[in-house]
Design a protein around this motif. Sequence first.
Motif, PDB file in Angstrom:
ATOM      1  N   LEU A 157      32.350  45.541  38.416  1.00  0.00           N
ATOM      2  CA  LEU A 157      32.417  44.495  39.437  1.00  0.00           C
ATOM      3  C   LEU A 157      30.920  43.996  40.243  1.00  0.00           C
ATOM      4  O   LEU A 157      30.599  42.676  39.585  1.00  0.00           O
ATOM      5  CB  LEU A 157      33.722  44.388  40.762  1.00  0.00           C
ATOM      6  N   ARG A 158      30.389  44.654  40.334  1.00  0.00           N
ATOM      7  CA  ARG A 158      29.459  44.429  40.887  1.00  0.00           C
ATOM      8  C   ARG A 158      28.424  43.732  39.882  1.00  0.00           C
ATOM      9  O   ARG A 158      27.121  43.175  39.950  1.00  0.00           O
ATOM     10  CB  ARG A 158      28.360  46.056  41.782  1.00  0.00           C
ATOM     11  N   THR A 159      28.532  44.137  38.982  1.00  0.00           N
ATOM     12  CA  THR A 159      27.722  44.054  38.030  1.00  0.00           C
ATOM     13  C   THR A 159      28.019  42.331  37.498  1.00  0.00           C
ATOM     14  O   THR A 159      27.104  41.296  36.992  1.00  0.00           O
ATOM     15  CB  THR A 159      27.683  44.624  36.749  1.00  0.00           C
ATOM     16  N   LEU A 160      29.348  41.760  37.221  1.00  0.00           N
ATOM     17  CA  LEU A 160      29.559  41.073  37.076  1.00  0.00           C
ATOM     18  C   LEU A 160      29.697  40.411  37.991  1.00  0.00           C
ATOM     19  O   LEU A 160      29.624  38.733  37.400  1.00  0.00           O
ATOM     20  CB  LEU A 160      31.826  40.828  36.922  1.00  0.00           C
TER      21      LEU A 160
ATOM     22  N   LEU B 271      29.400  39.515  44.819  1.00  0.00           N
ATOM     23  CA  LEU B 271      29.583  40.081  46.001  1.00  0.00           C
ATOM     24  C   LEU B 271      29.623  41.302  46.367  1.00  0.00           C
ATOM     25  O   LEU B 271      30.295  42.836  46.707  1.00  0.00           O
ATOM     26  CB  LEU B 271      31.129  40.406  45.161  1.00  0.00           C
ATOM     27  N   ALA B 272      28.679  41.356  45.535  1.00  0.00           N
ATOM     28  CA  ALA B 272      28.417  43.235  45.802  1.00  0.00           C
ATOM     29  C   ALA B 272      28.658  43.354  47.649  1.00  0.00           C
ATOM     30  O   ALA B 272      28.247  44.793  47.485  1.00  0.00           O
ATOM     31  CB  ALA B 272      26.479  43.267  45.067  1.00  0.00           C
ATOM     32  N   PRO B 273      27.379  43.025  48.533  1.00  0.00           N
ATOM     33  CA  PRO B 273      27.579  43.047  49.381  1.00  0.00           C
ATOM     34  C   PRO B 273      29.344  43.654  50.397  1.00  0.00           C
ATOM     35  O   PRO B 273      29.162  44.367  51.277  1.00  0.00           O
ATOM     36  CB  PRO B 273      27.098  42.512  50.439  1.00  0.00           C
ATOM     37  N   LYS B 274      30.748  42.640  49.485  1.00  0.00           N
ATOM     38  CA  LYS B 274      31.503  42.970  49.951  1.00  0.00           C
ATOM     39  C   LYS B 274      32.277  44.042  49.060  1.00  0.00           C
ATOM     40  O   LYS B 274      33.188  45.336  49.595  1.00  0.00           O
ATOM     41  CB  LYS B 274      32.530  41.799  49.687  1.00  0.00           C
TER      42      LYS B 274
ATOM     43  N   ALA C 252      36.038  37.862  38.058  1.00  0.00           N
ATOM     44  CA  ALA C 252      35.170  39.161  38.047  1.00  0.00           C
ATOM     45  C   ALA C 252      36.279  40.372  37.592  1.00  0.00           C
ATOM     46  O   ALA C 252      36.225  41.225  36.438  1.00  0.00           O
ATOM     47  CB  ALA C 252      34.618  39.811  38.976  1.00  0.00           C
ATOM     48  N   LEU C 253      37.770  40.468  38.631  1.00  0.00           N
ATOM     49  CA  LEU C 253      38.596  41.210  37.785  1.00  0.00           C
ATOM     50  C   LEU C 253      39.422  40.884  36.729  1.00  0.00           C
ATOM     51  O   LEU C 253      40.099  41.814  35.862  1.00  0.00           O
ATOM     52  CB  LEU C 253      39.292  41.203  38.966  1.00  0.00           C
ATOM     53  N   MET C 254      39.695  39.582  35.663  1.00  0.00           N
ATOM     54  CA  MET C 254      39.928  39.314  34.955  1.00  0.00           C
ATOM     55  C   MET C 254      38.851  39.588  33.453  1.00  0.00           C
ATOM     56  O   MET C 254      39.694  39.859  32.319  1.00  0.00           O
ATOM     57  CB  MET C 254      40.117  37.895  34.319  1.00  0.00           C
ATOM     58  N   ARG C 255      38.449  40.649  34.253  1.00  0.00           N
ATOM     59  CA  ARG C 255      37.021  40.476  32.733  1.00  0.00           C
ATOM     60  C   ARG C 255      37.072  42.172  32.319  1.00  0.00           C
ATOM     61  O   ARG C 255      36.041  43.088  31.572  1.00  0.00           O
ATOM     62  CB  ARG C 255      35.569  39.916  33.016  1.00  0.00           C
ATOM     63  N   LEU C 256      37.659  43.019  33.507  1.00  0.00           N
ATOM     64  CA  LEU C 256      38.081  44.074  33.485  1.00  0.00           C
ATOM     65  C   LEU C 256      39.199  44.988  32.356  1.00  0.00           C
ATOM     66  O   LEU C 256      39.542  44.432  32.453  1.00  0.00           O
ATOM     67  CB  LEU C 256      38.748  44.852  35.001  1.00  0.00           C
ATOM     68  N   PRO C 257      38.375  46.297  32.541  1.00  0.00           N
ATOM     69  CA  PRO C 257      39.550  46.421  31.004  1.00  0.00           C
ATOM     70  C   PRO C 257      41.129  46.586  31.883  1.00  0.00           C
ATOM     71  O   PRO C 257      40.730  47.569  33.307  1.00  0.00           O
ATOM     72  CB  PRO C 257      38.718  47.956  30.606  1.00  0.00           C
ATOM     73  N   PRO C 258      41.911  47.046  30.736  1.00  0.00           N
ATOM     74  CA  PRO C 258      43.425  47.081  32.011  1.00  0.00           C
ATOM     75  C   PRO C 258      43.648  47.894  32.345  1.00  0.00           C
ATOM     76  O   PRO C 258      43.767  47.864  33.998  1.00  0.00           O
ATOM     77  CB  PRO C 258      44.053  46.998  30.429  1.00  0.00           C
TER      78      PRO C 258
ATOM     79  N   VAL D 221      36.026  30.962  48.042  1.00  0.00           N
ATOM     80  CA  VAL D 221      35.171  30.241  46.631  1.00  0.00           C
ATOM     81  C   VAL D 221      35.244  32.493  46.088  1.00  0.00           C
ATOM     82  O   VAL D 221      35.292  33.249  44.659  1.00  0.00           O
ATOM     83  CB  VAL D 221      33.918  30.269  46.652  1.00  0.00           C
ATOM     84  N   VAL D 222      35.062  33.229  47.134  1.00  0.00           N
ATOM     85  CA  VAL D 222      35.255  34.890  46.902  1.00  0.00           C
ATOM     86  C   VAL D 222      36.347  34.922  46.828  1.00  0.00           C
ATOM     87  O   VAL D 222      36.276  35.969  45.414  1.00  0.00           O
ATOM     88  CB  VAL D 222      35.435  35.129  48.138  1.00  0.00           C
ATOM     89  N   ARG D 223      37.486  34.303  46.537  1.00  0.00           N
ATOM     90  CA  ARG D 223      38.419  34.949  45.744  1.00  0.00           C
ATOM     91  C   ARG D 223      38.683  34.415  44.785  1.00  0.00           C
ATOM     92  O   ARG D 223      38.661  35.715  43.779  1.00  0.00           O
ATOM     93  CB  ARG D 223      39.835  34.673  46.838  1.00  0.00           C
TER      94      ARG D 223
END
Length: 173
Positions: free
Chosen positions: A152-155, A159-162, A105-111, A97-99
């Motif tokens: 990523l912390r916002t999205l 996952l913020a603790p990680k 979230a990673l896919m929502r970042l700019p390139p 689930v974490v992955r």
Amino acid sequence: MDRNDSFREFVAGHQQALMRTAYLLTGDAHQAEDLLQHVLLKVLGRWARLSRVEHPEAYARKALVNQHISWRRRRVRTELPTADPPERPYSSEDSTVVRLVMRQALMRLPPRQRAVIVLRYYEDRTERETAELMNCSVGTVKSQAHQALARLRTLAPELAPKLAGLETEEAFR
């Protein structure tokens, strides 16, 4: 060994790692295959020169990042954004689930931010190596990584603790 044999040997030895990078950049297996195929054609066209350098895979990896960013700039936006998907149950113990949450979230970042995260944390590259691959300064890599981790912390607040502390290689594995 002729040119084609050495290129086949290069592809056989590096295809899996390059495909993984392409997949992490695109988030889609089919797009990753297209991206890798496109880049390998470019590499083949320059193979006479590249086969004599020490690390031709560095050229291929840099070409993957640059081509992905270029494709993202040109892509026509036909999808309309909607509200965030409903929250799903989350267990911090479930690494799958974490992955998945991390990937979404990673896919929502700019390139460029995604490229920095993939190169720095998934591929465990130094800031200098990442800067060289992205053809930018180390300072740009640092600022892009900082902005990407904040995003990523916002999205994915769960996952913020990680993502805290280490600038977190562990969160991406």
